[in-house]
Design a protein around this motif. Sequence first.
Motif, PDB file in Angstrom:
ATOM      1  N   TYR A 185       0.836  -1.206   0.000  1.00 37.51           N
ATOM      2  CA  TYR A 185       0.000   0.000   0.000  1.00 37.51           C
ATOM      3  C   TYR A 185       0.871   1.256   0.000  1.00 37.51           C
ATOM      4  O   TYR A 185       0.617   2.199  -0.750  1.00 37.51           O
ATOM      5  CB  TYR A 185      -0.913  -0.013   1.231  1.00 37.51           C
ATOM      6  N   LEU A 186       1.902   1.253   0.844  1.00 34.76           N
ATOM      7  CA  LEU A 186       2.819   2.395   0.915  1.00 34.76           C
ATOM      8  C   LEU A 186       3.479   2.667  -0.433  1.00 34.76           C
ATOM      9  O   LEU A 186       3.576   3.815  -0.877  1.00 34.76           O
ATOM     10  CB  LEU A 186       3.909   2.136   1.964  1.00 34.76           C
ATOM     11  N   LEU A 187       3.922   1.615  -1.067  1.00 39.12           N
ATOM     12  CA  LEU A 187       4.626   1.764  -2.340  1.00 39.12           C
ATOM     13  C   LEU A 187       3.714   2.355  -3.407  1.00 39.12           C
ATOM     14  O   LEU A 187       4.090   3.300  -4.113  1.00 39.12           O
ATOM     15  CB  LEU A 187       5.170   0.410  -2.791  1.00 39.12           C
ATOM     16  N   GLN A 188       2.498   1.812  -3.523  1.00 35.56           N
ATOM     17  CA  GLN A 188       1.562   2.287  -4.543  1.00 35.56           C
ATOM     18  C   GLN A 188       1.207   3.756  -4.320  1.00 35.56           C
ATOM     19  O   GLN A 188       1.283   4.584  -5.236  1.00 35.56           O
ATOM     20  CB  GLN A 188       0.290   1.438  -4.517  1.00 35.56           C
ATOM     21  N   LYS A 189       0.826   4.096  -3.092  1.00 38.06           N
ATOM     22  CA  LYS A 189       0.420   5.466  -2.779  1.00 38.06           C
ATOM     23  C   LYS A 189       1.582   6.446  -2.897  1.00 38.06           C
ATOM     24  O   LYS A 189       1.410   7.592  -3.333  1.00 38.06           O
ATOM     25  CB  LYS A 189      -0.181   5.524  -1.371  1.00 38.06           C
ATOM     26  N   SER A 190       2.769   6.003  -2.515  1.00 38.96           N
ATOM     27  CA  SER A 190       3.943   6.889  -2.555  1.00 38.96           C
ATOM     28  C   SER A 190       4.347   7.208  -3.985  1.00 38.96           C
ATOM     29  O   SER A 190       4.741   8.340  -4.292  1.00 38.96           O
ATOM     30  CB  SER A 190       5.113   6.243  -1.808  1.00 38.96           C
ATOM     31  N   ILE A 191       4.267   6.227  -4.853  1.00 38.63           N
ATOM     32  CA  ILE A 191       4.606   6.465  -6.264  1.00 38.63           C
ATOM     33  C   ILE A 191       3.621   7.446  -6.884  1.00 38.63           C
ATOM     34  O   ILE A 191       4.007   8.353  -7.641  1.00 38.63           O
ATOM     35  CB  ILE A 191       4.631   5.123  -7.034  1.00 38.63           C
ATOM     36  N   GLU A 192       2.338   7.303  -6.558  1.00 39.08           N
ATOM     37  CA  GLU A 192       1.323   8.235  -7.050  1.00 39.08           C
ATOM     38  C   GLU A 192       1.579   9.650  -6.524  1.00 39.08           C
ATOM     39  O   GLU A 192       1.493  10.638  -7.266  1.00 39.08           O
ATOM     40  CB  GLU A 192      -0.075   7.771  -6.626  1.00 39.08           C
ATOM     41  N   LEU A 193       1.931   9.744  -5.251  1.00 39.79           N
ATOM     42  CA  LEU A 193       2.190  11.049  -4.643  1.00 39.79           C
ATOM     43  C   LEU A 193       3.437  11.700  -5.227  1.00 39.79           C
ATOM     44  O   LEU A 193       3.455  12.909  -5.499  1.00 39.79           O
ATOM     45  CB  LEU A 193       2.340  10.887  -3.127  1.00 39.79           C
ATOM     46  N   GLU A 194       4.473  10.909  -5.447  1.00 42.17           N
ATOM     47  CA  GLU A 194       5.714  11.445  -6.012  1.00 42.17           C
ATOM     48  C   GLU A 194       5.478  12.034  -7.396  1.00 42.17           C
ATOM     49  O   GLU A 194       6.045  13.084  -7.745  1.00 42.17           O
ATOM     50  CB  GLU A 194       6.771  10.338  -6.080  1.00 42.17           C
ATOM     51  N   ALA A 195       4.618  11.401  -8.182  1.00 39.00           N
ATOM     52  CA  ALA A 195       4.299  11.904  -9.526  1.00 39.00           C
ATOM     53  C   ALA A 195       3.594  13.259  -9.438  1.00 39.00           C
ATOM     54  O   ALA A 195       3.908  14.188 -10.192  1.00 39.00           O
ATOM     55  CB  ALA A 195       3.440  10.893 -10.275  1.00 39.00           C
ATOM     56  N   LYS A 196       2.649  13.385  -8.503  1.00 40.97           N
ATOM     57  CA  LYS A 196       1.925  14.650  -8.336  1.00 40.97           C
ATOM     58  C   LYS A 196       2.856  15.758  -7.866  1.00 40.97           C
ATOM     59  O   LYS A 196       2.787  16.900  -8.353  1.00 40.97           O
ATOM     60  CB  LYS A 196       0.784  14.467  -7.336  1.00 40.97           C
ATOM     61  N   MET A 197       3.731  15.429  -6.937  1.00 38.87           N
ATOM     62  CA  MET A 197       4.670  16.428  -6.432  1.00 38.87           C
ATOM     63  C   MET A 197       5.659  16.854  -7.511  1.00 38.87           C
ATOM     64  O   MET A 197       6.000  18.040  -7.633  1.00 38.87           O
ATOM     65  CB  MET A 197       5.401  15.871  -5.203  1.00 38.87           C
ATOM     66  N   SER A 198       6.112  15.913  -8.310  1.00 38.18           N
ATOM     67  CA  SER A 198       7.054  16.226  -9.391  1.00 38.18           C
ATOM     68  C   SER A 198       6.393  17.096 -10.456  1.00 38.18           C
ATOM     69  O   SER A 198       7.019  18.014 -11.011  1.00 38.18           O
ATOM     70  CB  SER A 198       7.589  14.941 -10.016  1.00 38.18           C
TER      71      SER A 198
END
Length: 461
Positions: A195-208
């Motif tokens: 769950y952490l990995l999936q959500k973190s990758i999505e968040l990193e894309a938005k922040m980038s």
Amino acid sequence: MFIDDTIAAIATASGEAGIGIVRISGPKSIEIIDVIFEANNNKKLSQQQQRRITYGHIVDPDNMEKIDEVLVVYMRAPFTYTKEDIVEINCHGGMIPVKRILQLVLRKGARLAEAGEFTKRAFLNGRIDLAQAEAVMDLISAKTEKGFDVAFDQLEGALSKRVEGMRKVVLELLAHIEVSIDFSEEDVDEVTLDYLLQKSIELEAKMSNLLETADTGKILREGLSTVIVGKPNVGKSSLLNSLLRESRAIVTEVPGTTRDVIEEQLNIQGIPLKIIDTAGIRETDDIVERIGVNKSKEFFNKADLVIFMLDASRELTKDDIEIIEMLQDKKIIVIINKTDLPIKIDMEKIHQLIGEKRIISISLKEEVGLDELEKTLVDIVYKGDIKTKNNLMVTNIRHKDALEKAINSLRDGIEAVKRQMPMDFIEVDYKNVWDYLGEITGETVGEDLIDHIFANFCIGK
């Protein structure tokens, strides 16, 4: 929070004007105005209906001297700019009336506001966050319509809402990490890691994606520092005059006419340009011209963008090649001017030396090619998306720095999750993300930084 003193300042620009405004904010605002204001209807201002303008005079109670004819409005907390009681005195413009009224207000119990203190109080009292507070000055100093729109949206909370949305995701992830730490004996780690990995990758894309707006945002806020360089007599001053639509720089057939730096502000399709015409770069024995050449090189090194001009009717020289060598690590546009004359320049050689840089052929004499230049400038700023309607941009270097740190911490966290490191190790990275994002809105910044930010505001705002 409770602030127990009352501040006052002149809220309008100095100089002759139709009106001037003295602003008072704090718990004694109404008390002070009741002492110095005589309404035309003989009622104290505190007895009048708030948010309605009342006509009367400012009078010095010590000698009953009338200071000025005024319109006054008072607003009760918390529905004001600072969330405190506020009084605004509208008097005649000019330095004397506002200065006399301000001095009287200070004598009767207020103190002079520090730079940006009204907005600082709005932040400290929770009406706006730090990003919105910084947008106030961006709004005031906006040089173009687009810059104003971006600043206004930030003042309305567009950036803050986006950042808070990201912080909510981080908070949710931290909650899952805490559960795993508290119930480490249970079989929850594998599910949590996925769950952490999936959500973190999505968040990193938005922040980038948000970070990618920073270069454009900085330009809209501060302007694109653009230097025109080239040998003498290639048309640098003519280009400046053409872009400005006026004869700002002297243009002659004599090489070396421009010996000093000429700097102007202009607006090209909503982009603020700080454009600098420099002395022609060449070897010279003229002491004054040599000083101009050295200045040109200084501005060249600091520029966001370099417009390098060449003369189509002349062959490449040693001076041209030396300038090209200086351009290798710069963002540049190459302009081939005087295309109305017989072409002598070796275009193939230029392509070899310049590489993939943008090359535009123009004739300033025939007014050909300026539209393409302006389109190229817009394309550079918006990175090809010149039709963008998005006003949500990172315009502040402080915000950019905090966002970069947050992204780097999130990437560290993602790597830790992939390596299945202990949850208390992973937690550190996600707490850093939370803190760095909080720096943008002011929730995790220290008092020293807050003071530094507001010290750059104008007094009275």
